[in-house]
Design a protein around this motif. Structure first.
Motif, PDB file in Angstrom:
ATOM      1  N   THR A 170       1.085   8.820   4.250  1.00  0.00           N
ATOM      2  CA  THR A 170       0.669   8.334   2.935  1.00  0.00           C
ATOM      3  C   THR A 170       1.294   6.975   2.662  1.00  0.00           C
ATOM      4  OG1 THR A 170       0.437  10.584   2.106  1.00  0.00           O
ATOM      5  CG2 THR A 170       0.668   8.839   0.456  1.00  0.00           C
ATOM      6  N   ARG A 171       2.578   6.841   2.981  1.00  0.00           N
ATOM      7  CA  ARG A 171       3.282   5.574   2.782  1.00  0.00           C
ATOM      8  C   ARG A 171       2.636   4.482   3.624  1.00  0.00           C
ATOM      9  NH1 ARG A 171       8.254   4.209   1.418  1.00  0.00           N
ATOM     10  NH2 ARG A 171       7.766   5.376  -0.439  1.00  0.00           N
ATOM     11  N   SER A 172       2.345   4.787   4.867  1.00  0.00           N
ATOM     12  CA  SER A 172       1.722   3.810   5.761  1.00  0.00           C
ATOM     13  C   SER A 172       0.360   3.370   5.220  1.00  0.00           C
ATOM     14  CB  SER A 172       1.586   4.407   7.158  1.00  0.00           C
ATOM     15  OG  SER A 172       1.054   3.470   8.038  1.00  0.00           O
ATOM     16  N   ASP A 173      -0.411   4.320   4.700  1.00  0.00           N
ATOM     17  CA  ASP A 173      -1.715   3.999   4.109  1.00  0.00           C
ATOM     18  C   ASP A 173      -1.558   3.101   2.873  1.00  0.00           C
ATOM     19  OD1 ASP A 173      -2.919   5.547   6.068  1.00  0.00           O
ATOM     20  OD2 ASP A 173      -3.261   7.279   4.749  1.00  0.00           O
ATOM     21  N   GLU A 174      -0.547   3.387   2.053  1.00  0.00           N
ATOM     22  CA  GLU A 174      -0.289   2.565   0.862  1.00  0.00           C
ATOM     23  C   GLU A 174       0.084   1.139   1.270  1.00  0.00           C
ATOM     24  OE1 GLU A 174       2.852   4.656  -1.135  1.00  0.00           O
ATOM     25  OE2 GLU A 174       1.501   6.149  -1.992  1.00  0.00           O
ATOM     26  N   ILE A 175       0.927   1.026   2.276  1.00  0.00           N
ATOM     27  CA  ILE A 175       1.343  -0.296   2.755  1.00  0.00           C
ATOM     28  C   ILE A 175       0.157  -1.052   3.334  1.00  0.00           C
ATOM     29  CG2 ILE A 175       2.743  -1.486   4.511  1.00  0.00           C
ATOM     30  CD1 ILE A 175       4.892   0.726   3.942  1.00  0.00           C
ATOM     31  N   ARG A 176      -0.674  -0.367   4.098  1.00  0.00           N
ATOM     32  CA  ARG A 176      -1.877  -0.989   4.673  1.00  0.00           C
ATOM     33  C   ARG A 176      -2.761  -1.519   3.549  1.00  0.00           C
ATOM     34  NH1 ARG A 176      -4.703  -3.813   7.966  1.00  0.00           N
ATOM     35  NH2 ARG A 176      -2.652  -3.839   8.882  1.00  0.00           N
ATOM     36  N   ALA A 177      -2.925  -0.750   2.469  1.00  0.00           N
ATOM     37  CA  ALA A 177      -3.742  -1.193   1.337  1.00  0.00           C
ATOM     38  C   ALA A 177      -3.133  -2.443   0.686  1.00  0.00           C
ATOM     39  CB  ALA A 177      -3.881  -0.075   0.310  1.00  0.00           C
ATOM     40  N   PHE A 178      -1.810  -2.479   0.565  1.00  0.00           N
ATOM     41  CA  PHE A 178      -1.132  -3.646  -0.007  1.00  0.00           C
ATOM     42  C   PHE A 178      -1.342  -4.877   0.874  1.00  0.00           C
ATOM     43  CE2 PHE A 178       2.783  -6.272  -0.258  1.00  0.00           C
ATOM     44  CZ  PHE A 178       2.639  -6.715  -1.566  1.00  0.00           C
ATOM     45  N   VAL A 179      -1.181  -4.715   2.179  1.00  0.00           N
ATOM     46  CA  VAL A 179      -1.367  -5.835   3.109  1.00  0.00           C
ATOM     47  C   VAL A 179      -2.822  -6.305   3.082  1.00  0.00           C
ATOM     48  CG1 VAL A 179      -1.301  -6.495   5.561  1.00  0.00           C
ATOM     49  CG2 VAL A 179       0.609  -5.222   4.549  1.00  0.00           C
ATOM     50  N   ASP A 180      -3.762  -5.370   3.014  1.00  0.00           N
ATOM     51  CA  ASP A 180      -5.176  -5.755   2.903  1.00  0.00           C
ATOM     52  C   ASP A 180      -5.421  -6.532   1.614  1.00  0.00           C
ATOM     53  OD1 ASP A 180      -5.826  -4.599   5.323  1.00  0.00           O
ATOM     54  OD2 ASP A 180      -6.718  -2.786   4.449  1.00  0.00           O
ATOM     55  N   LEU A 181      -4.780  -6.137   0.543  1.00  0.00           N
ATOM     56  CA  LEU A 181      -4.901  -6.849  -0.721  1.00  0.00           C
ATOM     57  C   LEU A 181      -4.371  -8.281  -0.578  1.00  0.00           C
ATOM     58  CD1 LEU A 181      -5.547  -6.700  -3.809  1.00  0.00           C
ATOM     59  CD2 LEU A 181      -3.178  -5.977  -4.112  1.00  0.00           C
ATOM     60  N   LEU A 182      -3.202  -8.414   0.062  1.00  0.00           N
ATOM     61  CA  LEU A 182      -2.643  -9.753   0.293  1.00  0.00           C
ATOM     62  C   LEU A 182      -3.598 -10.620   1.102  1.00  0.00           C
ATOM     63  CD1 LEU A 182       1.095  -9.084   1.249  1.00  0.00           C
ATOM     64  CD2 LEU A 182       0.249 -10.204  -0.818  1.00  0.00           C
ATOM     65  N   ALA A 183      -4.214 -10.007   2.102  1.00  0.00           N
ATOM     66  CA  ALA A 183      -5.111 -10.751   3.004  1.00  0.00           C
ATOM     67  C   ALA A 183      -6.489 -10.970   2.410  1.00  0.00           C
ATOM     68  CB  ALA A 183      -5.236  -9.997   4.333  1.00  0.00           C
ATOM     69  N   GLY A 184      -6.764 -10.340   1.268  1.00  0.00           N
ATOM     70  CA  GLY A 184      -8.068 -10.475   0.659  1.00  0.00           C
ATOM     71  C   GLY A 184      -9.145  -9.699   1.384  1.00  0.00           C
ATOM     72  N   ARG A 185      -8.708  -8.658   2.124  1.00  0.00           N
ATOM     73  CA  ARG A 185      -9.674  -7.831   2.862  1.00  0.00           C
ATOM     74  C   ARG A 185     -10.127  -6.680   1.984  1.00  0.00           C
ATOM     75  NH1 ARG A 185      -5.818  -8.527   7.613  1.00  0.00           N
ATOM     76  NH2 ARG A 185      -4.721  -6.732   6.784  1.00  0.00           N
TER      77      ARG A 185
END
Length: 189
Positions: A170-185
């Motif tokens: 769950t934590r990894s998925d949350e972090i992935r979502a944050f990184v995608d947000l940063l990248a504008g993906r």
């Protein structure tokens, strides 16, 4: 003539870290520190002039021995380093929740000025390690501002760990979502 030390300073700091991590400076008792380190009070005070000094040295040891620097300096620089940092740093200890460094902020009002300065310097140092990894992320927000956002997100994750034991996936998925947000993906959910 003084007796030679029968202990290793680094080992003492490594054993004191979990006590301070769990209880903070104010909550950690000398009895707990004696038990954890195997040293009596007089030996602790002979090596470290005070509990505050032991805390400061333990915090320095924690920061210098953690994985953040190596991860954030890995080539090629980029968001993958930031994602790895966010995923790996939180699991630095299985004995305590969150991050000792972030948790230490809870004692800010009780910490000596030298420790407060150390914390402020280290936050800037972490942000300066994060910033080069964000050079090509946004044309709207500066890498410096993004590094401050990433640090704030990281600190929030670590504080959250004090209240809830988040499943690693769950934590990894949350972090992935944050990184995608940063990248504008966009995310496909």
């Amino acid at each position: 003539m003084a007796r030679p030390k029968q202990f290793n300073r680094t080992n003492v700091l490594d054993k004191a870290i979990p006590v301070f991590w769990m209880y903070g400076l104010a909550g950690a008792s000398l009895s707990q520190l004696e038990q954890a380190t195997g040293l009596n009070r007089s030996s602790l005070y002979a090596e470290f002039s005070s509990k505050e000094e032991l805390f400061k040295e333990a915090l320095k040891r924690y920061v210098s021995s953690g994985p953040a620097r190596e991860i954030l300096l890995s080539k090629p620089l980029g968001l993958s380093n930031v994602e790895r940092f966010l995923n790996v740093a939180q699991w630095f200890s299985e004995d305590a929740r969150g991050c000792f460094f972030v948790n230490s902020v809870r004692d800010l009002a009780e910490l000596p000025g030298s420790v407060v300065s150390l914390i402020a310097e280290q936050v800037k140092a972490y942000q300066s390690l994060i910033e080069p990894n964000l050079q090509n992320v946004s044309t709207f927000v500066s890498p410096k501002t993004l590094s401050e956002i990433v640090w704030s997100y990281f600190a929030g994750l670590m504080l959250k760990d004090n209240f809830a034991n988040t499943d690693p996936q769950t934590r990894s998925d949350e972090i992935r979502a944050f990184v995608d947000l940063l990248a504008g993906r966009e995310r496909n959910q």
